[in-house]
Design a protein around this motif. Sequence first.
Motif, PDB file in Angstrom:
ATOM      1  N   ARG A   1       0.867  -1.301  -0.060  1.00 35.79           N
ATOM      2  CA  ARG A   1      -0.003  -0.005  -0.239  1.00 35.79           C
ATOM      3  C   ARG A   1       0.882   1.079  -0.054  1.00 35.79           C
ATOM      4  O   ARG A   1       1.873   1.098   0.844  1.00 35.79           O
ATOM      5  CB  ARG A   1      -0.802  -0.228   1.137  1.00 35.79           C
ATOM      6  N   PRO A   2       0.547   2.306  -0.832  1.00 35.93           N
ATOM      7  CA  PRO A   2       1.427   3.308  -1.023  1.00 35.93           C
ATOM      8  C   PRO A   2       1.367   4.353   0.279  1.00 35.93           C
ATOM      9  O   PRO A   2       0.341   4.532   0.737  1.00 35.93           O
ATOM     10  CB  PRO A   2       0.967   4.045  -2.052  1.00 35.93           C
ATOM     11  N   ASN A   3       2.636   4.454   0.788  1.00 38.69           N
ATOM     12  CA  ASN A   3       2.593   5.313   1.982  1.00 38.69           C
ATOM     13  C   ASN A   3       2.857   6.923   1.437  1.00 38.69           C
ATOM     14  O   ASN A   3       4.064   7.061   0.753  1.00 38.69           O
ATOM     15  CB  ASN A   3       3.867   4.946   2.997  1.00 38.69           C
ATOM     16  N   TYR A   4       2.229   7.895   2.303  1.00 40.91           N
ATOM     17  CA  TYR A   4       2.450   9.235   2.049  1.00 40.91           C
ATOM     18  C   TYR A   4       2.556  10.127   3.164  1.00 40.91           C
ATOM     19  O   TYR A   4       2.310  10.022   4.170  1.00 40.91           O
ATOM     20  CB  TYR A   4       1.604   9.848   1.157  1.00 40.91           C
ATOM     21  N   ALA A   5       3.812  10.975   2.703  1.00 37.47           N
ATOM     22  CA  ALA A   5       3.821  12.117   4.068  1.00 37.47           C
ATOM     23  C   ALA A   5       3.438  13.508   3.285  1.00 37.47           C
ATOM     24  O   ALA A   5       3.781  13.809   2.166  1.00 37.47           O
ATOM     25  CB  ALA A   5       5.125  12.096   4.548  1.00 37.47           C
ATOM     26  N   VAL A   6       2.277  14.106   4.121  1.00 38.76           N
ATOM     27  CA  VAL A   6       1.774  15.396   3.473  1.00 38.76           C
ATOM     28  C   VAL A   6       2.921  16.531   3.908  1.00 38.76           C
ATOM     29  O   VAL A   6       3.079  16.592   5.347  1.00 38.76           O
ATOM     30  CB  VAL A   6       0.408  15.623   4.241  1.00 38.76           C
ATOM     31  N   ALA A   7       3.450  17.115   3.088  1.00 36.87           N
ATOM     32  CA  ALA A   7       4.380  18.190   3.257  1.00 36.87           C
ATOM     33  C   ALA A   7       3.375  19.621   3.720  1.00 36.87           C
ATOM     34  O   ALA A   7       2.883  20.170   2.849  1.00 36.87           O
ATOM     35  CB  ALA A   7       5.357  18.480   2.229  1.00 36.87           C
ATOM     36  N   LEU A  20      -6.672  14.064   6.680  1.00 40.88           N
ATOM     37  CA  LEU A  20      -5.475  13.592   6.066  1.00 40.88           C
ATOM     38  C   LEU A  20      -4.801  12.536   6.851  1.00 40.88           C
ATOM     39  O   LEU A  20      -4.192  11.503   6.407  1.00 40.88           O
ATOM     40  CB  LEU A  20      -4.592  14.683   5.366  1.00 40.88           C
ATOM     41  N   ARG A  21      -4.715  12.629   8.124  1.00 37.14           N
ATOM     42  CA  ARG A  21      -4.191  11.927   8.971  1.00 37.14           C
ATOM     43  C   ARG A  21      -4.487  10.324   8.902  1.00 37.14           C
ATOM     44  O   ARG A  21      -3.731   9.459   8.978  1.00 37.14           O
ATOM     45  CB  ARG A  21      -4.433  12.304  10.429  1.00 37.14           C
ATOM     46  N   GLY A  22      -5.740  10.121   8.450  1.00 38.10           N
ATOM     47  CA  GLY A  22      -6.382   9.040   8.134  1.00 38.10           C
ATOM     48  C   GLY A  22      -5.869   8.289   7.049  1.00 38.10           C
ATOM     49  O   GLY A  22      -6.247   7.132   6.741  1.00 38.10           O
ATOM     50  N   GLU A  23      -5.420   8.941   6.161  1.00 39.10           N
ATOM     51  CA  GLU A  23      -5.078   8.866   4.849  1.00 39.10           C
ATOM     52  C   GLU A  23      -3.475   8.745   4.588  1.00 39.10           C
ATOM     53  O   GLU A  23      -3.117   8.066   3.472  1.00 39.10           O
ATOM     54  CB  GLU A  23      -5.520   9.732   3.724  1.00 39.10           C
ATOM     55  N   ALA A  24      -2.742   9.176   5.620  1.00 31.98           N
ATOM     56  CA  ALA A  24      -1.374   9.301   5.333  1.00 31.98           C
ATOM     57  C   ALA A  24      -0.381   8.684   6.359  1.00 31.98           C
ATOM     58  O   ALA A  24      -0.740   8.212   7.425  1.00 31.98           O
ATOM     59  CB  ALA A  24      -0.970  10.882   5.265  1.00 31.98           C
ATOM     60  N   TRP A  25       0.785   8.343   5.864  1.00 31.85           N
ATOM     61  CA  TRP A  25       1.771   7.733   6.808  1.00 31.85           C
ATOM     62  C   TRP A  25       2.191   8.886   7.950  1.00 31.85           C
ATOM     63  O   TRP A  25       2.456   8.458   8.982  1.00 31.85           O
ATOM     64  CB  TRP A  25       2.991   7.301   5.840  1.00 31.85           C
ATOM     65  N   GLY A  26       2.302  10.005   7.345  1.00 32.25           N
ATOM     66  CA  GLY A  26       2.792  10.833   8.431  1.00 32.25           C
ATOM     67  C   GLY A  26       2.497  12.481   7.763  1.00 32.25           C
ATOM     68  O   GLY A  26       2.280  12.632   6.564  1.00 32.25           O
ATOM     69  N   TRP A  49      -0.780  12.861  15.058  1.00 24.96           N
ATOM     70  CA  TRP A  49      -0.172  12.183  14.144  1.00 24.96           C
ATOM     71  C   TRP A  49       0.810  11.349  14.482  1.00 24.96           C
ATOM     72  O   TRP A  49       1.496  11.810  15.318  1.00 24.96           O
ATOM     73  CB  TRP A  49       0.422  13.267  13.243  1.00 24.96           C
ATOM     74  N   GLU A  50       0.943   9.961  13.981  1.00 21.91           N
ATOM     75  CA  GLU A  50       2.047   9.090  14.339  1.00 21.91           C
ATOM     76  C   GLU A  50       3.417   9.607  13.934  1.00 21.91           C
ATOM     77  O   GLU A  50       4.522   9.344  14.680  1.00 21.91           O
ATOM     78  CB  GLU A  50       1.649   7.604  13.913  1.00 21.91           C
ATOM     79  N   LEU A  75       8.054  18.403  20.014  1.00 24.61           N
ATOM     80  CA  LEU A  75       7.111  18.568  18.822  1.00 24.61           C
ATOM     81  C   LEU A  75       7.436  17.368  17.533  1.00 24.61           C
ATOM     82  O   LEU A  75       6.368  16.851  17.134  1.00 24.61           O
ATOM     83  CB  LEU A  75       7.433  20.002  18.049  1.00 24.61           C
ATOM     84  N   CYS A  76       8.852  17.175  17.640  1.00 26.24           N
ATOM     85  CA  CYS A  76       9.038  16.159  16.411  1.00 26.24           C
ATOM     86  C   CYS A  76       9.223  14.717  16.801  1.00 26.24           C
ATOM     87  O   CYS A  76      10.017  14.703  17.944  1.00 26.24           O
ATOM     88  CB  CYS A  76      10.532  16.629  15.652  1.00 26.24           C
ATOM     89  N   GLY A  77       8.555  14.049  16.030  1.00 27.16           N
ATOM     90  CA  GLY A  77       8.947  12.440  16.156  1.00 27.16           C
ATOM     91  C   GLY A  77      10.057  12.058  15.276  1.00 27.16           C
ATOM     92  O   GLY A  77      10.940  11.229  15.504  1.00 27.16           O
ATOM     93  N   GLY A  78      10.421  12.919  14.239  1.00 30.15           N
ATOM     94  CA  GLY A  78      11.674  12.904  13.370  1.00 30.15           C
ATOM     95  C   GLY A  78      12.269  14.111  12.929  1.00 30.15           C
ATOM     96  O   GLY A  78      11.359  15.105  12.906  1.00 30.15           O
ATOM     97  N   VAL A  79      13.356  14.075  12.681  1.00 31.40           N
ATOM     98  CA  VAL A  79      14.108  15.241  12.053  1.00 31.40           C
ATOM     99  C   VAL A  79      14.830  15.069  10.830  1.00 31.40           C
ATOM    100  O   VAL A  79      15.757  13.992  10.928  1.00 31.40           O
ATOM    101  CB  VAL A  79      15.075  15.908  13.366  1.00 31.40           C
TER     102      VAL A  79
END
Length: 216
Positions: A1-7, A20-26, A49-50, A75-79
Amino acid sequence: RPNYAVALDVPLSPEVVEELRGEAWGVKIGIPLLLRVGVANTRELVRGWENVICDLKLADVESTMVSTVEALGGLCGGVIAHALVGRDGALDGLKRSLEENKVSLYLLVSMSHKGWDDSTLEAALKVAEAVDPEGLVGPATRPWVLRRVREAFPHKLILSPGVGAQGASPGDGLCAGADVEIVGRTIYTSPDPVEALRKIKTYAQEKLMSCEGTAP
Ligand code: BMP
């Protein structure tokens, strides 16, 4: 399944962001959004958001990079940081600090725009190999570069911008080995951002079924 991050470089309504949260990876947030609405409102907007990826394009000495992330107060889970700043006095210390706070480090090894000079790619990959980040960022606009990144890092998460406004098609990055495609303008300038993301995912799904190679 294609994973997307919304910029999310501009704010959208909380209702749309939630959908969007329900449709995106991050979600990828960065300087444009932080300057537009501030840290507190950004935190509110991405609550729940995860995967919240802070794209500050860090490229500085250790203390400044660490201080920048600290200023965002959890705030950040990743940097995302530039690989090319190197380890000693820069990325080694950043990674240590992020690890203490359970924040993931993503290293940008090549950019999606035309003017990026890929003669630095091997040097960037070498730094990344030594730093051992959670993941990498590489361009969907140049699939051959992404394939090289995937070859160098068979098991790491690869995030890939450049789909839509910058010319790559949905699935181009995934077909070249990325795990997650990053999309901004095609989503946030659409009159219906959620529908735009759904369409991108459908297109990518079809592309993934027909492409060969290292698609996830
Ligand atoms: P858009 O889909 O609107 O082109 O947005 C792409 C997003 O990815 C922007 O937030 C941009 O800053 C980021 N990005 C990029 O475009 N190219 C890179 O090489 C690295 C990025 O982080």
